[in-house]
Design a protein around this motif. Structure first.
Motif, short mmCIF file in Angstrom:
data_model
loop_
_atom_site.label_atom_id
_atom_site.label_comp_id
_atom_site.label_asym_id
_atom_site.label_seq_id
_atom_site.Cartn_x
_atom_site.Cartn_y
_atom_site.Cartn_z
N CYS A 157 -42.24 -24.84 3.93
CA CYS A 157 -42.81 -24.67 2.67
C CYS A 157 -42.04 -24.94 1.52
O CYS A 157 -40.75 -25.38 1.79
N ARG A 169 -40.89 -9.69 1.33
CA ARG A 169 -41.67 -10.79 0.60
C ARG A 169 -40.97 -12.08 0.41
O ARG A 169 -39.81 -12.44 1.13
N GLU A 170 -41.74 -12.97 -0.39
CA GLU A 170 -41.13 -14.39 -0.28
C GLU A 170 -39.62 -14.39 -0.88
O GLU A 170 -39.09 -13.61 -1.43
N THR A 204 -38.19 -8.46 -7.97
CA THR A 204 -37.74 -9.88 -7.34
C THR A 204 -36.48 -10.40 -7.98
O THR A 204 -36.04 -10.41 -9.19
N THR A 255 -36.88 -16.24 -2.95
CA THR A 255 -36.89 -16.91 -4.27
C THR A 255 -35.60 -17.62 -4.48
O THR A 255 -35.80 -18.60 -5.24
N SER A 279 -34.86 -11.79 -2.36
CA SER A 279 -36.29 -11.56 -2.23
C SER A 279 -36.73 -10.26 -3.14
O SER A 279 -35.73 -10.08 -4.09
N CYS A 297 -41.56 -19.14 0.58
CA CYS A 297 -42.69 -18.15 0.45
C CYS A 297 -43.09 -17.80 1.74
O CYS A 297 -44.05 -16.72 2.04
N ASP A 298 -42.67 -18.39 2.99
CA ASP A 298 -43.31 -17.90 4.33
C ASP A 298 -42.55 -16.94 4.92
O ASP A 298 -42.84 -16.60 6.23
N ARG A 299 -41.45 -16.21 4.15
CA ARG A 299 -40.59 -15.27 4.63
C ARG A 299 -39.89 -15.58 5.96
O ARG A 299 -39.71 -14.70 6.82
N TYR A 326 -37.57 -22.98 -2.20
CA TYR A 326 -37.14 -22.36 -3.33
C TYR A 326 -35.57 -21.75 -3.34
O TYR A 326 -34.74 -21.68 -4.04
#
Length: 1710
Positions: A198, A241-242, A288, A244, A259, A215-217, A201
């Motif tokens: 993904c 969650r994702e 976040t 960042t 995250s 974002c795929d954790r 980031y």
């Protein structure tokens, strides 16, 4: 690494206000945050906000909110910030070094698309990513940007490696691209590295891998070439969650990923080579994480959030405090922050290779850091912040560090010296040396910059104690080795490393010039030496002189001044240099001539103008002259010719000054005409070469410019005609011949005929040359020339002329050569002989005159003797056969071997006179054997004997004498000789002679006579060792008598008679000497004895002072006491050691005791404070009366011991009574106890134990029982007897224990009786708990021997109903079991029945089973086929069926509602019919009938309640019926009844009752869980008719959910405390629902409608005992009228039927 929250730097807002980016400065001093409103906030390192500024859009026409800041980074120098914006621009703001400096834009870079991320890895280089996928570089120096590489995908993240030499970019399509500015030798690939699952980031580049997440954790760690190392998958975690954003620690050992509400930490494990996840940092409501920034030193991490908050965290593996002065913070395995707690300064210590830092030490006056890793050594200077990391293999911590030099650390390890320069990551050098003293090592590292030399690093050290090596550390080679004749104890290079000073152990100071390798000794007796800092001036001290060398280039020029003390140091500062000298207690400063030091500094700096100006101010002195010379030399080297001219003028070198003046004029003219440096002009360069006398260089310079004339002029001016002609010849100059002529003429004019001759000879004119040679008086040169040319030899006249000149000049050999050449041998021989050229003469004679050879050889020998060449003459004399001359020559030339050779060839008479001379020579060489042989050959044996005697070789002399003399003569000779020697004082020689003739006693007598006792002893030891000790003793006594005590001491001690020595000194009053000898030779305590005797001789205070001085006072007192000198001991202790007095009294007492003087001893014991010893003395002597007296008077504690002693005596006499009395008086019952036990008198022992030591009674009892058990039945009876004894004395507990210990011994009646007695006593007299234990123990035992009834009775005595029932059952006494269950605990009736049924069933007794379990009996009849009996039994058992129906209905759920009316009505009607039939049968008024009547009433209440529940206005009636039913809980499930009553009361608002009933309900539910009602509290229901004893429900009747609701409500009400926990009362003062008034006992009738008691307004029915409350009755009737409820009408109908009609008030059922 762990994260710890420190503070909130920026508070979050209520809504989304994302922190877009953050950055820390490289110097750790500034932290920048960019908020959503595009303002940059600046914080200091402590988290305090110090400044802020707004960013600006690329174009103001779009407005201030037209962009977002996506990237921000500080420059490497921390003075600028780069801001990347989405409006396609990057601005670089100069923010300055200080807070509040004006912010100005210094660069801007316009791009083609939005900037998405930005890094500033190196000076002038900004790297950034664009939305269009390009990664570009902006150069702040050129203000231009260029593309590094391009992709087609949006750049989502950008990061650098730890060194900033490589970058990684993450793209929206998952691609991760790597690029290196410099791969630092790693060889890692560039370009597309990996395709992540993904958009990455969260991207971080750590030391050993790349960490990416999105974002795929999932967090993925990639290796250096993109392979997957590890994966952390949180995709199934609902809390995650994702990801960042991510940040790697500056050391690359940790990665933090942000995250939602969470920071995850990964730590690299070097041992496992894997990432390990630490505990995540979870913060609720953080939201976040949008940005992360790690402080460059690794100590702080800042996280920015979606809501605009910035949180600061402490990053730390561990912390420690070092010596309370430094804080060590381990921010990673390889990074430590060292903070000085007093100054607050911080240094970041980091391993560049990522190794784990093991230990940090701060050494060298707490300035220098030393830390180890597994493979490297970290060093640092805290003051300058210079850090080094060098490869270092562990050596067990044996290194020694020296920090004397501020630039370099010296490390010694295993004979090797390693140098590490601070700030460099390579070792400077390494040498082998064993000398670890910093004074023997000197390192100079660029301490003074020199002209033309960038780096200057030198080391001087000792190779061995006498050899110094000087090493150039840059090239790593040896530039000098100094071998010295003595040990070197100090050395130091000057700051430039060109001069080395060293001092040897003879205090000689030497100067070594490294360049010229020359060594000079410059000072003797040097006690101090030091270079003046910042210069080459040297200061030293020689005795009382201060020596200063202002110009070390001239070491002979030294300035000396007188001082009165020792130099302790140099201080330079404030424009002056002072030598600090200690003069007594004061320190005096001697100021050096700063000007002279200044000159040296100017020279070193190359500022010669300044040096000249300075010298101009000084008078001419030897020091100044040396400086002018130095300056002139340096100025010439630097071609500063005007300064050099000035120097030579000052020095008075007029010629050089004038020459330089002319040279300067040439240079200045050239400079004026052509410009540039005139010194480069060829004439100037040639003149300078001439000034240095390098004429060849000058010639070369002239010829390079084709200035041949000038070169020739130079040589002519210098009269160097040869070089001038050579130049002319080489260049083919036309004036060559003229030059030659001129040169010849000049030679003739200056009368240089020899040089002119050489010139003519070189030109081939031999005759002219010979003429000139002869004219110059050089016939030898003329002869040499003639001999080389045959044509000249032919001219006899010329030859005659030359030979005449040669003979005249006494050059006979040259003349002889010439005569021989012209074949005139006679004249030649004569000339050779006159010229002593005998070699040529002999050679010529051998050819021409052979007869003359012998004469010539002798003459040659004589000539050589005259010339003192005796050794050369020998062979010529031999050739001439002149033996005597040859011998004399050989002896004269000291050619002894040749002389002996010649002598051996001569006859005896000739040779005998020469042999002794040769022998004397060999004797002088101590070659006595050769000399002896030569003396013998010369018939001089006596001389040989004398030779041996003089040489002290008496054995050889004796041996030789014995050969040629009689023994008696030899002895007489030797003794006579020895006596002669003795007279001369040559005692050793005399001794040797005496010993040689075996007369050592004469030698001993000689030594004794002359009082040479040492020699005497030596001889005695050698020749009479058995007499040695006696001799020493004899000598000692003699010497003592003579008063020579010290010598006597020696001999006494040698004879091992130290006591005699001590006595000698004592008798002479020399106590100190006696003490010394005793201490040295007399064993451990001898000196103490002597000291004691010494002190005793002194007495009084003097004795005390002496013993104190020797430290033997206490020992002396002890010694006095040991020797029974008690008066002296008392005197000493009285004067000095009063605390010892009691001890002496004690010892005196013991002495008196041993003497049998008991009364005196008693007094002394008491004075010694030891009355107990007196008591023991009397006890020992069995004087009990005296012992008792002393004990009572002085030591009450000992009274007991006296009594015990007496008791022992009584026991030995078997007088137990008396012994017991004495022991009890002594308060020692334990002893009495032991005595009785030993005597087997257990009853007395137990009596004593009980009365006096009850604590041991139990143990004694057990012991007694063990003894009794060993004795069998007799023992059991004994135990029983003992138990009865305890019982009689009221010791019931012990009696019980005793009874219980009785075991089966063949008499079961005794056992039973004992056990029953134990139980009986425990019930009567012991606490309940104890009696319970006893009964529980006895019961099973009784059952075991078949005494079931007895066991049951015991159980019943303690209300152990269940156990009693079980006992009866065990004994098959079923009636008793049932009766007990029924009367005492009805709950167990079922249990008994069940057990009885099982028993009957097992036994097959069906008839009996019918009375217990009909169904089981019926089943059994069916099995047995007895149908008749089955039917008969079934008919009789209808009652049980009715009871079962009733029980099932009241226990069933869902019956508390209006809908359940018909169920209740049916039950009510069945029971009504049953009761009506029973009235008419024989069962009327039986217990069964009464029970069914009660069931009917209950069914009526339930039916009426259901009817009332269907009508709203009868709600309270329903509630009262539920409450009334509580009085029947013997027949109803208690938990269900209380639940329904509580809920009904709560529904109508009767909360007090509701609370009490529901509370009871909860207690019941707990009791059901526990299986017992014992814990129920009945206090709320006292004085009511609600029964306490109710059957325990077998199961819960109310579901769990409803129970929980009730529990919550009860808990809430309890907490509120708003209710009063009491049931409501009526006018009777009783509970309003109770039929019985507690105060009167009167029972009221229950109301048919509510069940409540009828107190007034009673409506009576025809049937007796049936009535209703008027108000309730009317209310019920009114409800029926208003609601027309059919169920209520049915209730009225039933009441009418049951009660024999309704009251007179009319009511129709239609």
């Amino acid at each position: 690494m762990q994260l710890k929250h420190l503070r909130t730097l920026l508070s979050p807002q209520d809504g989304a206000a994302k922190v877009t980016c953050m950055a820390w400065s490289q110097n750790n001093a500034k932290f920048a945050v960019c908020t959503v409103d595009r303002v940059v906030l600046l914080y200091d390192e402590h988290g305090e906000r110090r400044d802020k500024f707004s960013t600006k859009p690329a174009d103001m026409k779009f407005g201030r909110k037209s962009y977002m800041v996506k990237g921000m980074a500080f420059s490497p120098d921390s003075t600028k910030i780069a801001i990347g914006q989405t409006d396609n621009i990057i601005y670089v703001y100069k923010i300055g070094e200080d807070w509040g400096d004006k912010k100005v834009i210094c660069n801007k870079f316009i791009q083609t698309s939005a900037v998405t991320c930005l890094q500033w890895p190196a000076e002038c280089i900004i790297v950034f990513g664009l939305a269009e996928g390009k990664v570009r570089l902006a150069n702040t120096k050129t203000n231009k940007s260029s593309t590094i590489y391009g992709t087609d995908s949006y750049v989502v993240s950008l990061t650098t490696n730890c060194s900033g030499k490589g970058i990684l970019s993450g793209h929206a399509d998952g691609t991760i691209v790597r690029y290196f500015f410099d791969d630092e030798g790693s060889g890692e690939s560039q370009g597309k590295l990996v395709n992540h699952s993904c958009p990455p980031y969260a991207l971080a580049w750590a030391t050993n891998s790349i960490v990416a997440a999105g974002c795929d954790r999932r967090i993925v760690a990639y290796g250096k070439e993109g392979h997957v190392l590890q994966t952390f998958d949180y995709s199934r975690d609902p809390q995650e969650r994702e990801f960042t954003t991510a940040a790697a620690s500056p050391g690359g050992q940790s990665v933090v990923l942000g995250s939602y509400d969470r920071l995850r930490v990964l730590n690299w494990s070097p041992r496992r080579s894997l990432w390990e996840e630490a505990k995540p940092k979870e913060i609720a409501n953080l939201y976040t994480i949008t940005a992360l920034a790690w402080k460059r030193d690794g100590s702080r991490l800042c996280a920015g959030t979606l809501c605009g908050g910035v949180e600061q965290f402490d990053c730390c593996l561990r912390r420690s405090i070092y010596k309370n002065k430094f804080e060590l913070t381990y921010v990673g395995p390889s990074q430590v922050i060292v903070k000085n707690l007093s100054s607050g300064t911080r240094v970041v210590l980091k391993s560049h290779y990522g190794y784990e830092v093991e230990e940090v030490k701060i050494l060298g006056k707490e300035r220098y850091l030393v830390a180890h890793t597994s493979d490297t050594l970290l060093l640092g200077d805290l003051n300058t912040n210079r850090l080094s990391e060098v490869a270092w293999q562990g050596s067990g911590g044996n290194e020694k560090y020296f920090f004397e030099n501020e630039n370099v650390c010296m490390i010694f390890n295993a004979g090797e010296l390693t140098l590490v320069e601070y700030g460099s990551n390579d070792t400077l050098g390494s040498v082998r040396t064993e000398f670890m003293n910093p004074h023997l090592i000197s390192v100079r590292i660029n301490e003074r910059r020199q002209r033309g030399m960038e780096d200057n690093k030198k080391l001087a050290y000792l190779v061995d104690i006498k050899t110094i090596a000087v090493v150039d550390l840059i090239g790593g080679y040896n530039i000098g080795t100094i071998s010295h004749e003595s040990r070197v104890d100090w050395l130091e290079l000057n700051e430039t490393g060109h001069k080395l000073l060293f001092r040897d152990r003879k205090l000689r100071l030497h100067l070594y010039d490294v360049e010229s390798c020359s060594k000079t000794m410059i000072l003797n007796f040097c006690s101090y030496v030091q270079w003046v800092p910042g210069s080459d001036v040297l200061v030293a001290q020689n005795r009382n002189s201060l020596c200063v060398w202002y110009n070390i280039e001239a070491p002979e020029r030294v300035t000396m001044s007188s001082i009165k003390g020792d130099i302790i140091g140099l201080e330079r500062g404030g424009g002056k240099t002072e030598v600090m000298v200690t003069e007594g207690v004061t320190t005096v400063a001697y100021t050096l001539d700063e000007g002279l030091i200044e000159f040296g500094t100017a020279i070193d700096d190359g500022n010669y103008t300044r040096a000249t100006a300075f010298l101009e101010t000084l008078e001419m002195t030897p020091e100044t002259e040396a400086m002018w010379k130095t300056l002139s030399k340096l100025a010439l080297e630097a071609r500063q010719l005007h300064i050099a001219e000035r120097c030579f003028s000052a020095l008075g070198h007029v010629a050089k000054a004038r020459f330089l003046h002319e040279t300067n004029e040439i240079a200045d003219q050239v400079s004026r005409e052509y410009g540039g440096e005139g010194t480069d002009f060829y004439q100037v360069r040639a003149r300078l070469a001439m000034l240095e006398k390098n004429y060849k260089l000058a010639e070369m310079i002239f010829l390079e410019q084709n200035a041949v004339e000038e070169a020739m002029d130079m040589y002519q001016e210098l009269h160097r005609w040869d070089e001038c002609i050579a130049v002319a010849e080489a260049k083919g100059h036309p004036a060559l011949e003229k030059l030659r002529r001129g040169y010849y003429q000049w030679l003739m004019d200056t009368q240089q005929e020899e040089r002119a001759g050489e010139l003519q000879e070189s030109q081939g004119d031999g005759l002219a040359a010979i003429s000139l040679y002869l004219k110059a008086g050089l016939p030898a040169r003329a002869a040499r020339l003639v001999l080389t040319r045959e044509e000249l030899l032919a001219d006899m006249e010329l030859v005659e002329h030359i030979t005449t000149a040669l003979i005249k000049g006494e050059l006979y050999e040259r003349a002889g050569d010439l005569f021989e050449k012209i074949r005139n041998p006679q004249r030649a021989l004569e000339c050779y002989c006159k010229g002593n050229a005998f070699m040529k003469a002999v050679e010529l004679a051998r050819l021409a005159f052979p007869a003359e050879v012998v004469r010539l050889e002798e003459a040659w020998g004589d000539h050589l003797v005259q010339q003192k060449q005796l050794d050369a003459a020998i062979n010529h004399y031999i050739e001439a056969r002149c033996s005597i001359k040859a011998i004399e020559a050989a002896l004269g030339a000291r050619q002894w071997k040749k002389a002996i050779y010649i002598l051996d060839l001569q006859d005896r008479n000739t040779a005998s006179k020469y042999y002794p001379r040769v022998a004397q020579h060999y004797a002088s060489l101590q070659e006595y054997e050769i000399a002896e042989e030569l003396y013998t050959k010369g018939d001089r044996t006596k001389d040989a004997i004398d030779m041996y005697t003089q040489a002290g070789r008496w054995e050889q002399a004796h041996k030789l004498a014995m050969k040629c003399m009689r023994p008696e003569d030899v002895s007489v000779l030797y003794i006579t000789q020895a006596q002669e020697m003795e007279k001369q004082g040559k005692y050793r020689e005399a001794e040797r002679l005496y010993v040689t003739v075996e007369e050592p006693d004469l030698a001993i007598t000689m030594f004794k006579k002359h009082k040479l006792y040492d020699d005497m002893i030596r001889l005695v030891g050698k020749h009479h060792p058995d007499l040695l000790s006696d001799t020493h003793l004899h000598l000692g006594k003699e010497l003592e008598a003579e008063g020579r005590l010290q010598e006597a001491e020696y001999h006494y001690l040698e004879a091992q008679e130290w006591k005699a020595t001590v006595n000698m000194y004592r008798s002479n009053g020399l106590w100190e000497e006696a003490y010394r000898v005793a201490k040295a030779h007399g064993g451990a305590n001898a000196h103490k004895h002597v000291a004691y005797l010494w002190a005793k001789s002194l007495g009084g205070e003097a004795a005390v002072r002496l013993l104190n001085k020797l430290g033997l006072l206490e020992a002396a007192i002890d010694h006095a006491a040991d020797n029974c000198s008690f008066e002296f001991a008392f005197e000493l202790s009285r004067l000095a050691l009063k605390h010892k007095t009691p001890e002496i009294h004690l010892r005196y007492a013991m002495y008196l005791e041993d003497e049998g003087k008991f009364e005196e001893a008693e007094a002394e014991f008491i004075r010694a404070g030891k009355p107990k010893e007196a008591v023991l003395m009397f006890v020992h002597n069995q004087d009990w009366e005296a012992a008792q007296r002393v004990a009572e008077a002085h030591d009450p504690d000992s009274v007991a011991e006296v009594l015990v002693g007496q008791a022992r005596g009584a026991l030995e006499e078997k007088d137990f009574q008396k012994a017991e009395g004495l022991l009890l008086r002594a308060q020692r019952p334990g002893l009495a106890l032991n005595f009785y036990k030993e005597a087997g008198l257990w009853s007395d022992a137990l009596r004593i134990c009980k009365d006096y030591v009850p604590g041991q009674l139990e143990a004694l009892q057990e012991e007694y029982e063990r003894e009794a058990t060993k004795k069998g039945a007799r023992g059991t009876e004994g135990i029983a007897e003992q138990a009865r004894h305890w019982e009689q004395t009221g010791e019931y507990s012990r009696a019980v224990d005793c009874y219980l210990r009785v075991r089966d011994s063949g008499s079961s009646s005794l056992v039973e009786k004992c056990w029953m007695k134990a139980a009986e006593l425990s019930i009567k007299f012991l606490p309940p708990q104890r009696s319970l234990e006893v009964v529980r123990a006895v019961g099973p035992q009784l059952i075991g021997i078949g005494k079931h009834s007895a066991a049951a009775e015991l159980y019943l005595n303690l209300d152990l109903v269940k156990e009693a029932i079980d006992a009866f059952i065990e004994g098959e006494e079923w009636n008793k079991a049932k009766r007990v269950a029924k009367e005492l605990d009805p709950r167990y009736e079922d249990y008994v029945d069940q057990r009885y049924k099982e028993f009957l069933k097992n036994q097959g007794r069906v008839d009996s089973l019918v009375g217990v379990d009909v169904m089981a009996a019926l089943d059994l009849y069916v099995e047995q086929g007895q149908w008749d009996k089955c039917i008969e039994t079934a008919t009789k058992q209808n009652f049980n069926i009715y009871k079962r129906i009733f029980t099932d209905v009241v226990s069933s759920p869902g019956t508390n509602s209006a809908e359940a009316y018909h169920n209740w009505a049916d039950l009510r009607d069945v029971l009504f019919n049953l009761c009506e039939n029973l009235v008419k049968s024989s069962e009327a008024n039986s217990p069964s009938h009464e029970e069914f009547e009660k069931m009917l009433l209950i069914a009526h209440y339930y039916a009426t309640r259901s009817a009332a529940q269907s009508v709203k206005q009868l709600e309270t009636v329903a509630a009262r019926l539920s409450i009334s039913l509580l009085r029947h809980t013997q027949l109803l499930p208690a938990d269900k009844a209380f639940y329904e009553a509580g809920i009904a009361a709560k529904a109508v608002g009767w909360e007090n009752m509701a609370f009490i009933f529901l509370n009871r309900f909860l207690d019941l539910t707990d009791a059901i869980e526990e299986g017992t009602l014992d814990a129920l509290d009945h206090s709320d229901f006292q004085d009511t008719d609600i029964p306490f004893e109710v059957p325990l429900p077998a199961k819960q009747h109310i579901p769990e959910a409803q129970r929980e609701e009730v529990r919550d409500w009860v808990l809430t009400v309890s907490v509120d405390q708003r209710l009063e926990q009491v049931l409501p009362r009526d006018e009777r003062g009783a509970y309003e629902a109770s039929l019985v008034a507690a105060s009167t006992g009167v029972r009221a009738l229950p109301c048919l409608i509510t069940g409540y008691p009828i107190l007034r307004n009673k409506i009576e029915f025809k049937r007796p005992g049936k009535a209703a409350n008027k108000d309730n009755w009317n209310k019920f009737l009114m409800a029926i009228k208003t609601s027309h409820s059919p169920v209520c009408q049915d209730v009225l109908k039933f009441i009418s039927q049951w009660c024999g009609g309704l009251p007179s008030t009319s009511f129709s059922f239609q």
